[in-house]
Design an enzyme around this catalytic site. Structure first.
Site, short mmCIF file in Angstrom:
data_model
loop_
_atom_site.label_atom_id
_atom_site.label_comp_id
_atom_site.label_asym_id
_atom_site.label_seq_id
_atom_site.Cartn_x
_atom_site.Cartn_y
_atom_site.Cartn_z
N VAL A 13 -1.24 -11.66 7.37
CA VAL A 13 -1.88 -10.80 8.37
C VAL A 13 -1.32 -10.97 9.78
CG1 VAL A 13 -4.07 -10.54 7.15
CG2 VAL A 13 -3.74 -12.48 8.69
N TYR A 14 -0.50 -11.98 10.01
CA TYR A 14 0.04 -12.16 11.36
C TYR A 14 1.01 -11.03 11.67
CZ TYR A 14 -1.84 -16.95 11.11
OH TYR A 14 -2.66 -18.05 10.99
N SER A 15 0.60 -10.18 12.60
CA SER A 15 1.38 -8.99 12.97
C SER A 15 1.74 -8.17 11.74
CB SER A 15 2.65 -9.39 13.74
OG SER A 15 2.32 -9.99 14.96
N SER A 16 0.78 -8.07 10.81
CA SER A 16 0.94 -7.25 9.60
C SER A 16 2.22 -7.58 8.84
CB SER A 16 0.90 -5.75 9.97
OG SER A 16 -0.32 -5.42 10.57
#
Length: 323
Positions: A56-59
């Site tokens: 989920v970090y920066s998608s």
């Protein structure tokens, strides 16, 4: 650099894990691909071999940047961790959570972005109340057996949930969680009550996130409370900068930093490095200078009386980070 054995995994990891949440786009403080590369390359120069990211970090952009940099190095020398649970596609309800479908497709996507056939540590980012833990563990066990994952870990949850997961693994003969990544620092020590005794008993490696209390332990209390970051933390509901003993702890960190001739951040990290509960804190930074300071904190040798002095004002705060 100093190294330690990560829980029961047998893997040797640097006592600092570089957190890669800042890689990607969306906010002014985040690092683009070139800046992320510079930070990772400097971390490797400093002896860091442990890198933590998440889908989920920066998608997914964080995973891609990390993977692109590490592709230029010997993969066998690096320990890479990523996570699954958070929403990756608001239009796809199966692109989140810990169902078998979500785990299998998100693991495949993470490996593609990382450019790796196997990830060293695959962590559930939170507890999924909608999926039975045995379903999750069977999917993770299959990933281990297929050689896609070497070890599995968990993140912030209640100790009874973690103990249940370990029991299910033992009963069913499934891969066990071997690490716990949870919130822990000088002004948030609630994990010492139940979670850390479980981790110690089960030989689970501990990887605290936000070891500097979202910046609260890096500058004096009054100065921090005037920052944009403090405004964000207050809105977010974090309890640790307004706890009954927090301001006094902050002042004692500042005092010892002056005594030792180091930064407040280095005192707060030195406390982690000398803490028997901790294997390696996850240090997230967007600054090479701050990364270098974190490594230098390994040389700060706090006395037992210093540790007692830092810990003495602590008072209970609301449990945070499990949701």
């Amino acid at each position: 650099m100093e190294y330690t054995t990560l829980g029961s995994t047998g893997m040797e990891v640097s006592k600092i894990a570089l957190g890669c949440m800042s890689f990607g786009g969306g906010d002014d403080w985040m690092l683009d691909e070139e800046e992320g590369r510079e930070l990772v390359e400097r971390a490797i120069d400093l002896g860091i071999n442990f890198f933590d990211t998440a889908n989920v970090y920066s998608s997914g952009e964080s995973e891609k940047i990390l993977g692109d940099v590490l592709a230029d190095y010997d993969r066998d020398e690096q320990v890479v961790a990523t996570k699954v649970y958070g929403e990756m596609d608001e239009d796809n309800p199966n692109a989140q959570g810990l169902s078998r479908k979500a785990i299998e497709q998100e693991l495949s996507n993470s490996l593609d972005r990382l450019g790796m056939e196997t990830v060293d540590l695959y962590q559930i980012h939170r507890w999924d109340y909608d999926t039975p833990i045995e379903t999750t563990l069977r999917a993770l066990d299959d990933a281990v057996r297929r050689g896609k994952v070497r070890h599995i870990g968990a993140s912030s949850m209640w100790a009874h949930q973690f103990q249940e997961a370990l029991h299910v693994s033992d009963r069913a003969g499934l891969a066990r969680f071997e690490t716990m990544q949870n919130l822990y620092h000088l002004t948030y020590r609630e994990e010492e009550r139940e979670m850390y005794p479980v981790c110690d008993k089960e030989n689970v490696g501990v990887l605290p996130w936000s070891p500097l209390a979202a910046g609260y332990l890096t500058r004096p209390h009054d100065e921090f409370m005037t920052t944009t970051r403090a405004e964000h933390e207050v809105d977010y509901g974090t309890p640790y900068h307004e706890g009954p003993g927090s301001e006094e702890i902050n002042g004692r960190v500042e005092e010892l930093a002056d005594d030792y001739g180091v930064t407040m951040a280095q005192i707060a990290l030195a406390w982690h490095f000398q803490n028997d509960n901790v294997d390696a804190p996850i240090v997230g930074t967007s600054s090479i200078e701050h990364l270098e300071e974190a490594v230098e904190a390994l040389d700060v040798d706090l006395s037992e009386s210093d540790v007692e002095y830092l810990e003495e004002p602590y008072a209970p705060v609301d449990v945070f980070g499990h949701e």
